[in-house]
Write a protein that holds these residues in place. Structure first.
Motif, PDB file in Angstrom:
ATOM      1  N   ARG A  57      26.358  32.741   0.620  1.00  0.00           N
ATOM      2  CA  ARG A  57      26.927  34.031   0.186  1.00  0.00           C
ATOM      3  C   ARG A  57      26.773  34.219  -1.311  1.00  0.00           C
ATOM      4  O   ARG A  57      26.400  35.302  -1.794  1.00  0.00           O
ATOM      5  CB  ARG A  57      28.404  34.082   0.554  1.00  0.00           C
ATOM      6  N   ALA A  60      23.092  34.787  -2.030  1.00  0.00           N
ATOM      7  CA  ALA A  60      22.684  36.134  -1.631  1.00  0.00           C
ATOM      8  C   ALA A  60      23.235  37.153  -2.615  1.00  0.00           C
ATOM      9  O   ALA A  60      22.522  38.071  -3.048  1.00  0.00           O
ATOM     10  CB  ALA A  60      23.173  36.420  -0.210  1.00  0.00           C
ATOM     11  N   GLY A  61      24.485  36.948  -2.979  1.00  0.00           N
ATOM     12  CA  GLY A  61      25.070  37.904  -3.909  1.00  0.00           C
ATOM     13  C   GLY A  61      24.347  37.918  -5.230  1.00  0.00           C
ATOM     14  O   GLY A  61      24.012  38.987  -5.771  1.00  0.00           O
ATOM     15  N   ARG A  62      24.083  36.720  -5.743  1.00  0.00           N
ATOM     16  CA  ARG A  62      23.439  36.677  -7.051  1.00  0.00           C
ATOM     17  C   ARG A  62      22.034  37.300  -6.980  1.00  0.00           C
ATOM     18  O   ARG A  62      21.636  38.041  -7.875  1.00  0.00           O
ATOM     19  CB  ARG A  62      23.318  35.226  -7.542  1.00  0.00           C
ATOM     20  N   ILE A  63      21.352  36.973  -5.903  1.00  0.00           N
ATOM     21  CA  ILE A  63      20.001  37.513  -5.816  1.00  0.00           C
ATOM     22  C   ILE A  63      20.037  39.022  -5.664  1.00  0.00           C
ATOM     23  O   ILE A  63      19.168  39.740  -6.180  1.00  0.00           O
ATOM     24  CB  ILE A  63      19.261  36.849  -4.647  1.00  0.00           C
ATOM     25  N   GLN A  64      21.057  39.516  -4.966  1.00  0.00           N
ATOM     26  CA  GLN A  64      21.160  40.968  -4.793  1.00  0.00           C
ATOM     27  C   GLN A  64      21.936  41.622  -5.940  1.00  0.00           C
ATOM     28  O   GLN A  64      22.428  42.749  -5.804  1.00  0.00           O
ATOM     29  CB  GLN A  64      21.828  41.271  -3.455  1.00  0.00           C
ATOM     30  N   ASP A  65      22.091  40.862  -6.989  1.00  0.00           N
ATOM     31  CA  ASP A  65      22.737  41.365  -8.193  1.00  0.00           C
ATOM     32  C   ASP A  65      24.181  41.800  -7.916  1.00  0.00           C
ATOM     33  O   ASP A  65      24.637  42.875  -8.280  1.00  0.00           O
ATOM     34  CB  ASP A  65      21.932  42.551  -8.774  1.00  0.00           C
ATOM     35  N   ARG A  66      24.914  40.944  -7.237  1.00  0.00           N
ATOM     36  CA  ARG A  66      26.344  41.152  -7.035  1.00  0.00           C
ATOM     37  C   ARG A  66      26.998  39.800  -7.118  1.00  0.00           C
ATOM     38  O   ARG A  66      26.313  38.782  -7.325  1.00  0.00           O
ATOM     39  CB  ARG A  66      26.608  41.856  -5.708  1.00  0.00           C
ATOM     40  N   GLY A  68      29.298  38.160  -4.778  1.00  0.00           N
ATOM     41  CA  GLY A  68      29.582  37.336  -3.627  1.00  0.00           C
ATOM     42  C   GLY A  68      31.065  37.048  -3.537  1.00  0.00           C
ATOM     43  O   GLY A  68      31.887  37.745  -4.143  1.00  0.00           O
ATOM     44  N   TRP A 335      17.170  30.729  -1.010  1.00  0.00           N
ATOM     45  CA  TRP A 335      16.464  31.543  -1.999  1.00  0.00           C
ATOM     46  C   TRP A 335      15.326  32.311  -1.327  1.00  0.00           C
ATOM     47  O   TRP A 335      15.150  33.519  -1.475  1.00  0.00           O
ATOM     48  CB  TRP A 335      15.949  30.596  -3.083  1.00  0.00           C
ATOM     49  N   TRP A 338      16.527  35.250   0.969  1.00  0.00           N
ATOM     50  CA  TRP A 338      16.935  36.491   0.345  1.00  0.00           C
ATOM     51  C   TRP A 338      15.835  37.081  -0.515  1.00  0.00           C
ATOM     52  O   TRP A 338      16.045  38.069  -1.201  1.00  0.00           O
ATOM     53  CB  TRP A 338      18.212  36.285  -0.466  1.00  0.00           C
ATOM     54  N   THR A 339      14.699  36.468  -0.505  1.00  0.00           N
ATOM     55  CA  THR A 339      13.590  36.984  -1.301  1.00  0.00           C
ATOM     56  C   THR A 339      12.524  37.668  -0.437  1.00  0.00           C
ATOM     57  O   THR A 339      12.014  38.712  -0.783  1.00  0.00           O
ATOM     58  CB  THR A 339      12.917  35.831  -2.081  1.00  0.00           C
TER      59      THR A 339
END
Lengths: 428, 207, 850, 100
Positions: A57, A60-66, A68, A335, A338-339
């Motif tokens: 989570r 995913a959050g960091r990658i989606q710029d949020r 988590g 990684w 989510w990429t």
């Protein structure tokens, strides 16, 4: 008699150090060791998904710029997964009317057992292994291949089209990807000559250069192929066709809820770690750090007579290193998830059968020919058989005691036939 | 009761129970499930018999490979809702009688043999000792961990025979059967693909 | 002559003659291959090669003759010249008796001087001067000289004999290729190769018409007119070569078996050549006839061979070294080296001839008994071998094939009927002479006499130019046989040689005529041809004079030689022998028949010449188209005419006669004296004339013969030359005789009646027996078999088939009922297996409880 | 545990397999019976290998059995699919064309 659940290492520690004068025969000691292992693994099996799901989570959050999870258990949401788990346990155990009830209930256990069983042979460090099987790698692959049966049964028994589609996709995909995965796993095995993961780990002592990924060009390529295939075989994105939520709602576990649903996810994350652990042992040096620290400590403990406790301490350090490596690979899988976007099922199958399978076969062939090539290129300076197998066939030594350091360039060029003759000659 | 005995009874019960469940179940998918249970438990029996490689192979090839294929087949050949494939009661009765008689026959045969004498008769005198096998890095078959010896046997060498002191003749191992089995598998692969390939079915109304 | 020289000479002769012998064979093979595949059919290469082979053979033969002469220092000529020259030089003393010659040897004296037939002679006493100073060396055997034994006459008779290749050996019997070389062989070789060379060359011209791929045979009529066929030039020459090879092999042969082999080869070659125009029915018939009649004679030959083999166990003529000692040949065994047979008459039984060895000692068996042959068997053997000669030399009664054999090309006729094939019979009689008993010789003489008269009379009425020559040949062969049979060994062979020359000349000349007249052979269509082809005519005239035996009486050359051609000398010798023989033994026919024959010979030969060459042409068309032949044909005529005229120059003092005389068997010169042993056995009381006796009668006989010849020639001149008497009227006058003669004394009809018709009758009987008895039996058995098989069929259909069908029906029914078990369902089968397993175990437990 | 215990387990598997083959009308079910029979044999092999002094032979043979069983399953499934394509059913009793 050799008990099923007893390790060379931990059981020996129990026998030789703590309970060596324990009344009765060894079975009590073995039972104790087995229980300890069960508890340890179950604990790990339970805890690791919690951590991984949280990690997923967050990643995913960091990658989606949020951000988590941020609330439960503190600033970083440490306990978010635990809270989810409690919620799931509380949920009603539903079963659809059209479902085959028995199979519907048994499937999660099957998946769970298969995934759990794989850890029996996975060493977490030097000595931290439930059962030091000689065919450990083989055993792990075999048990992990059982997982797909649970998925298929789950998909079938749900009485739902989505679930059935997901299950069938899973079956097709996993059965296909098992083949290149096994072949890629065999590439470093050729270099070491052993299926015993502990031996493979010992083989890579002495610095990063001894890691099997750098053994030869083929193992280097094989690592990446293996990692791709392993990702697919644990149905992680971009190969998660079995639970493609955009098409199949949730795939094979559409109808599941509550604790049975969570079993699937525990199994999935455990499997991620299992394949990562295999990758670590086969390519990335096992519990060794790659800079000689563990080896130095080993030597130190041996030279100064620190006893089992010193050894144990060193092993715990190795365990930490191994878990760190494995977690890194799990992180890497996340990684990737989510990429990259999800593939279509035909692309997935084509990738496997048209590209990965031929590539892995080529790597396998290359790895078998490589020692001969090297032997001829270096004018006989290197050995054709330089693996533990040849080593062990040639030089008599106690099989039960593993050497701490394996010399990489042990000059034992004798071929197999000569081995036998010389061995029996020494015998006489 | 030692651990071994306990485990044996557990595995034996699961194996036999799974097998009987396969016979008694009418739903094919459930039959497959019980078959998985039975075969997996028999893999456990293999582990108990120190044949860890065989057990692992059983799990990988049989359970993980063959049974997935079976399940595949089940799902691809699912019959329509109205076609019942019930066996006639008379046949079932006859089968039950035959099964009991056959089991009795096999059981009595097993029990009437004095296995100790038979085992003693198999002792050829050229047995590798424990120390010898350890010296060469191999375990005796009855000690488990047979991966290496089996590998050597498939490559044409029998450590448990050839390493015996004073034994001057080398056995040939199983290289040839191994190769034959490999080719056989390849042929089967191609043949199965050919047999099961998609054929365009011609419907009468299309003509 | 020292042994070293002898050996060297023997080897030289052997190889020279072998080359001369084998070259034609090589030529045959090469021509066959070359003509067939290499040069093509229409190349003259075959002819050139063939001529080359035979000419080389002649050169070799001639060199061999010279070598022999040099090695013997021409002793044959000198010695005999000395001996006989005196007798010829004193013809006035002939009548005074042989004693005047003063033969120093008692036996010879006794034989010559007394007409008392009963006078016994001790044979062994006749060898005071027996000398065997020349021991055999290697393959060379030198027999002891014959019985004259005069002090100056030291040169022995030289015979070279040996073996080329031994095919097999059974005890003393050698089956081998061997050779026997004496002066007769050498003379024959030279003569044969020379005449053959001439004929080959002639044939190049004569056969040139065959050098086309579209040869028109005007005597064969097909539905499309004349037959047109590819030419067979190379085939002709290859057969000629093979023929020469066979004849030379026959002459060179050292044993009677080898002679027989080449005898048959000669026969088969003549078959090929006579039947050369194979499309002509008459030619192929003639070839068959020649072949078959020769086989009749060869049957006798085979009987003779069997007797020889059985009793002598030896085929070799001469003595051969074998197993470290000398194996005596046939001649030595019968007559020893004194030329006399030793007779032995047991108490009860027939006379036997005792075998001798080369040292004149008696051969014994291991048990000490003498080795002998019954006398009558020796007679039979001699008659048998002579039977072969009758066939080969066309003697009465087997003479009819020879005129028919004129169907062959004329060079073939020349070769076959002058120098080679027919000569073979005479040669064999001469070669085998020591084996003949007086009885056989008498038979030979009578056969010869009858033949010569018979053939001569037929020749008188023949109109075909070649037929005349053919009958003439038969007649002359009869002379030779007569001479040999009367004891004139050298005279007979002398005539053989001279006849070969003039007869080949005449045949070739007639060939030239036929060629010039475009294959017209009938003399009534000719006449006056000497203006068109003078060379042919005058060479032919030489031959005619030679054969007629004309000479200029009472005029001699400075050496005392009469002016005469060869035929005069040789025929003179024979007639003289006949006269002497008649004086000794009676048998007047044997003198008067040849005497009459001499006249008839002169008549028909001149008739031929006048008919052909003299007078006005009878057929204008033929005459217009006639032309002289090319030089390649006329050349041999000229050469041959020279030899026909002069080959016998000097007569019995001449070179040729002396050469032949050197090979004369030891028994001949002294004559032969009948013995009491013979008489007691009821054998014929015969005496053979000695040389000296013959010399004594020579002039008288010569005169008579010359008169007869002149009479004959004159008649011919009157009738055909100046046509003083019309021949047609004579023909009409004596039409019966004429028809009889034209029918050849009815021999063909006689044979037809004697052999062919009875054969047909017997065959008819056989056929009837076959039809009635054998066929009837067969048909009856066939019907019986049909009947039996009918019963068998009934049995088969009812019982056997019934049983099989019943079993089959049962099986079918059982199978049908059991097929219920075959459900086709897999599951049921599994159950069956399980139940079956249980059943098996149940049975096991039931029967083997432990 | 002694040898006969394992042999009895093998016997049970064998009998179950035979009965399965004999009673199941579903072709796949028959196939499962075959697998059971083979597995019963395998247990016997491995048990003998462990309890007697015959060495690796039993294990090797059981490995071959496993491999060949996999091949057999592949072919049998292909046959079953083909059968299904032609008959639109998997009932092996429909395959009685060889009925006598």
């Amino acid at each position: 008699m050799m008990p099923l659940i007893a390790a060379n290492s931990l059981a020996e520690y129990v026998l030789e150090s703590i309970l060596w004068d324990f009344p009765g025969n060894g079975s009590v000691a073995f039972t104790i060791a087995a229980l300890v292992h069960v508890v340890l693994i179950l604990t790990f099996f339970g805890v690791a998904p919690l951590v991984f799901i949280w990690l997923e989570r967050k990643v995913a959050g960091r990658i989606q710029d949020r951000l988590g999870p941020t609330r439960v258990g503190g600033r970083f949401g440490w306990l978010q997964t635990l809270a989810d788990g409690v919620k799931l346990i509380q949920k009603e155990d539903l079963c659809p009317a059209d479902a085959d009830r028995m199979l519907f209930r048994m499937s999660p256990y099957l998946v769970f057992v298969a995934s759990f069983g794989a850890f029996i042979a996975l060493p977490f460090g030097n000595g931290f292994v439930v059962q030091n099987l000689e065919v450990g790698l083989f055993f792990m692959l075999a048990l992990m291949s059982l997982e797909v049966l649970g998925v298929v049964f789950a998909g079938y028994s749900s009485g739902s089209k989505w679930a059935l589609f997901g299950g069938m996709r899973e079956a097709a995909q996993v059965v296909s990807y098992e083949i290149p995965m096994a072949i890629c796993a065999l590439v470093p095995v050729i270099a070491t000559g052993s299926l015993n993961l502990v031996e493979v780990g010992h083989f890579q002592a002495g610095g990063m250069g001894n890691w099997l990924i750098f053994q030869n060009p083929f193992t280097f390529v094989a690592f990446f192929v293996y990692f791709t295939v392993a990702t697919a075989s644990v149905k992680r994105a971009p190969f998660d066709l079995a639970e493609a939520e955009s098409e199949l709602v949730a795939g094979f576990h559409t109808e599941y809820s509550g604790i049975r649903w969570s079993y699937f996810f525990m199994a999935e994350y455990a499997s991620m770690f299992a394949v990562s652990g295999i990758a670590v042992f086969l390519f990335l040096g096992g519990w060794y750090d790659g800079f000689g620290i563990i080896e130095t400590l080993d030597r130190f403990v041996l030279d100064n007579g620190c006893g089992w406790l010193g050894q144990y301490t060193v092993n715990v350090i190795g365990l930490a290193i191994f878990i760190a490596k494995g977690t890194s690979l799990v992180f890497f899988q996340m990684w990737v998830r989510w990429t990259l976007p999800r593939l279509r099922i035909d692309q997935v199958m084509m990738t496997c059968l048209k590209y990965l399978l031929p590539i892995s076969c080529t790597l396998f062939l290359g790895a078998t020919v490589w020692p001969l090539f090297l032997h001829s290129m270096t004018a006989g300076q290197t050995d054709i058989i330089r693996a533990p197998m040849g080593d062990r066939a040639y030089s008599p030594r106690p099989a039960a005691v593993q050497p701490l350091h394996k010399s990489h360039s042990a000059p034992h060029p004798a071929p197999a036939a000569a081995i036998i003759r010389e061995g029996s000659g020494k015998e006489a | 009761m030692t651990g071994h005995q306990l485990l044996f009874w557990v595995f034996a019960a699961v194996t036999c129970g799974g097998a009987i469940a396969v016979v008694l179940t009418q739903n094919v998918v459930r039959m497959a499930f019980w078959l998985i249970v039975s075969l997996g438990a028999s893999a456990g029996l293999f582990f108990l018999l120190n044949a860890d490689f065989v057990g692992t192979a059983q799990l990988l090839v049989y359970v993980g490979g063959t049974l997935v294929l079976l399940v595949f087949g089940v799902m691809l050949t699912a019959s329509g809702p109205f076609s019942k494939m019930q066996t006639r009661p008379g046949e079932l009765f006859l089968a039950g009688v035959v099964a009991i008689l056959l089991l009795g026959l096999l059981g009595s045969s097993v029990c009437s043999v004095e296995w100790d004498r038979v085992i003693a008769a198999t002792n050829s005198g050229h047995q590798i000792t424990n120390q010898q096998s350890l010296n060469h890095g191999f375990n005796r078959p009855e000690e488990g961990n047979t991966g290496h010896p089996l590998g050597m046997a498939f490559l044409g060498m029998r450590p448990d025979r050839d390493l015996v002191a004073g034994n001057k003749t080398l056995s040939t191992g199983y290289l040839l059967p191994f190769e034959i089995a490999s080719v056989h598998l390849l042929v089967v692969l191609i043949g199965a693909a050919y047999l099961a390939r998609a054929k365009r079915r011609v419907h009468p109304n299309e003509l | 002559m020292d042994p070293q020289t002898l050996q060297t000479t023997g080897l030289t002769l052997k190889w020279l003659l072998t080359i001369a012998w084998l070259l034609p064979l090589l030529g045959f093979v090469v021509e066959l291959i070359g003509g067939g595949w290499v040069w093509g059919r229409y190349s003259k290469n075959a002819a050139y090669l063939s001529v080359m082979c035979i000419v080389t053979g002649f050169v070799c033969s001639f060199i061999a003759l010279m070598t022999w002469g040099n090695a013997t220092e021409w002793s044959a000529l000198k010695d005999h010249g000395a001996t006989h020259g005196t007798s010829h030089a004193e013809p006035s003393r002939h009548a005074s008796g042989v004693d005047a010659h003063g033969a120093p040897k008692p036996a010879a004296e006794a034989a010559h001087g007394h007409d008392d037939h009963a006078k016994p002679v001790a044979k062994d006493a006749a060898h005071p001067a027996h000398d065997d100073h020349a021991k055999p060396a290697a393959a060379v055997h030198v027999a002891a000289d014959h019985a004259h034994g005069t002090p100056h006459h030291a040169a022995p008779k030289v015979v070279f004999t040996g073996i080329f290749y031994r095919l097999a050996q059974f005890g003393s019997l050698d089956i081998s290729l061997s050779y026997y070389i004496d002066s007769l062989t050498l003379v024959m070789f030279t003569m044969v190769t020379f005449i053959a060379s001439c004929i080959h060359i002639f044939a190049i011209g004569y056969m040139s018409e065959e050098l086309t791929d579209n040869y028109a045979d005007h005597q064969v009529h097909t539905s499309h007119g004349h037959l047109h066929r590819p030419g067979r030039f190379h085939r002709f020459f290859s057969f000629l070569s093979l023929f020469c090879f066979s004849m030379l092999g026959l002459v060179l042969a050292g044993n009677i078996f080898q002679v027989f082999i080449f005898w048959e080869l000669v026969g088969v070659c003549s078959y090929f050549l006579i039947g050369f125009y194979t499309e002509r029915k008459s030619a192929s018939n003639a070839a068959n006839k020649a072949f078959i009649m020769n086989r009749v004679g060869d049957f006798g030959f085979l009987i003779g061979l069997m007797i020889v083999w059985t009793w002598f166990g030896n085929f070799q003529f001469g003595d051969l070294p074998a197993h470290g000692q000398t194996q005596p040949g046939l001649f030595s065994m019968v007559r020893g080296n004194d030329g006399q047979m030793k007779l032995h008459v047991p108490e009860s039984g027939q006379a036997e001839v005792v075998f001798k060895n080369q040292d004149n000692h008696i051969q014994t068996k291991p048990n000490g008994e003498q080795r002998t042959i019954p006398y009558w068997l020796l007679v039979a053997a001699g008659l048998g071998v002579f039977g072969g000669c009758i066939g080969k030399s066309a003697q009465f009664p087997l003479q009819t094939w020879l005129p028919d054999a004129m169907e062959g090309p004329t060079p073939v006729s020349a070769l076959v009927h002058s120098a080679t094939m027919v000569a073979a019979g005479v040669y064999l009689v001469g070669r085998f002479y020591p084996m003949f008993t007086p009885e056989v010789l008498l038979v030979i003489a009578y056969i010869g006499a009858i033949t010569l008269f018979l053939a001569a009379t037929i020749a008188v009425v023949a109109t075909d130019i070649k037929k005349v020559l053919a009958y003439s040949t038969i007649s002359q062969l009869g002379y030779m046989m007569l001479g040999l049979g009367l004891g004139g060994w050298a005279a007979g062979l002398f005539h053989l040689i001279t006849h070969a020359f003039f007869k080949s000349l005449m045949f070739l000349a007639s060939g030239s005529v036929i060629y010039g007249c475009h294959h017209v052979q009938e003399m009534p269509q000719m006449g006056g041809l000497r203006r068109k082809m003078p060379l042919t005519a005058y060479t032919m005239l030489v031959g005619v004079i030679a054969i007629a035996g004309l000479a200029i009486p009472y005029v001699t050359l400075p050496g005392g030689e009469p002016i005469a051609f060869s035929g005069y000398h040789s025929k003179d010798a024979i007639v003289a022998t006949a006269l002497t023989y008649m004086n000794l033994n009676g048998h007047h026919l044997l003198f008067f028949l040849p005497l009459a024959g001499a006249g008839i010979t002169a008549f028909y030969m001149f008739r031929l010449w006048f008919y052909t060459f003299a007078g006005e042409p009878r057929d204008k068309e033929v005459y217009e188209r006639a032309h002289e032949s090319p030089w390649v044909m006329v050349g041999p005529l000229v050469v041959l005419s020279f030899f026909a005229a002069f080959c016998a120059f000097g007569g019995e003092k001449g070179l040729l006669f002396k050469l032949l005389l050197d090979s004369e068997p030891a028994s001949v010169p002294g004559g032969y004296v009948a013995q009491t042993e013979y008489l007691s056995q009821g054998l014929l009381n015969l005496k053979l004339p000695s040389h000296e006796a013959i010399h004594a009668k020579h002039d008288r006989a010569g005169t008579l013969a010359l008169i007869m010849a002149f009479v004959g020639a004159g008649c011919a001149y009157l009738v055909y030359g100046v046509r003083w008497v019309n021949a047609a009227e004579i023909k009409q006058q004596f039409s019966g005789i004429h028809r009889f003669l034209v029918n050849k004394w009815g021999f063909d009809e006689f044979y037809d009646m004697l052999f062919v018709k009875p054969t047909h009758v017997v065959a008819g009987w056989c056929s009837a027996i076959d039809r009635v008895i054998f066929d009837g039996f067969l048909h009856a058995s066939a019907k019986a078999a049909v009947k039996v098989s009918d019963w068998d069929r009934q049995f088969d259909e009812t019982i056997v088939d019934g049983a099989v069908n019943t079993v089959g029906n049962w099986t079918f029914a059982i199978g049908r009922s059991l097929s219920v078990v075959q459900t086709g369902r897999m599951r049921n089968y599994v159950m069956f297996i399980a139940v079956g397993l249980l059943g098996i175990f149940a049975l096991l437990i039931m029967f083997f409880p432990n | 545990m002694d040898l006969s215990s394992y042999l009895l387990v093998g016997a049970v598997l064998f009998v179950a397999g035979v009965v399965c083959m004999a009673t199941k009308r579903n072709g796949i079910g028959v196939l499962m019976g075959v697998e059971l029979v083979l597995n019963g044999a395998n247990i016997n092999f491995v048990a003998f290998a462990n309890y007697t002094r015959l060495g690796l032979d039993g294990q090797v043979i059981s490995l071959f059995v496993i491999v060949l069983a996999a091949a057999e399953a592949a072919v049998a499934l292909a046959i079953a699919l083909s059968f299904y394509n032609n008959h639109l059913t998997i009932d092996v009793d429909q395959a009685n064309q060889l009925q006598g």
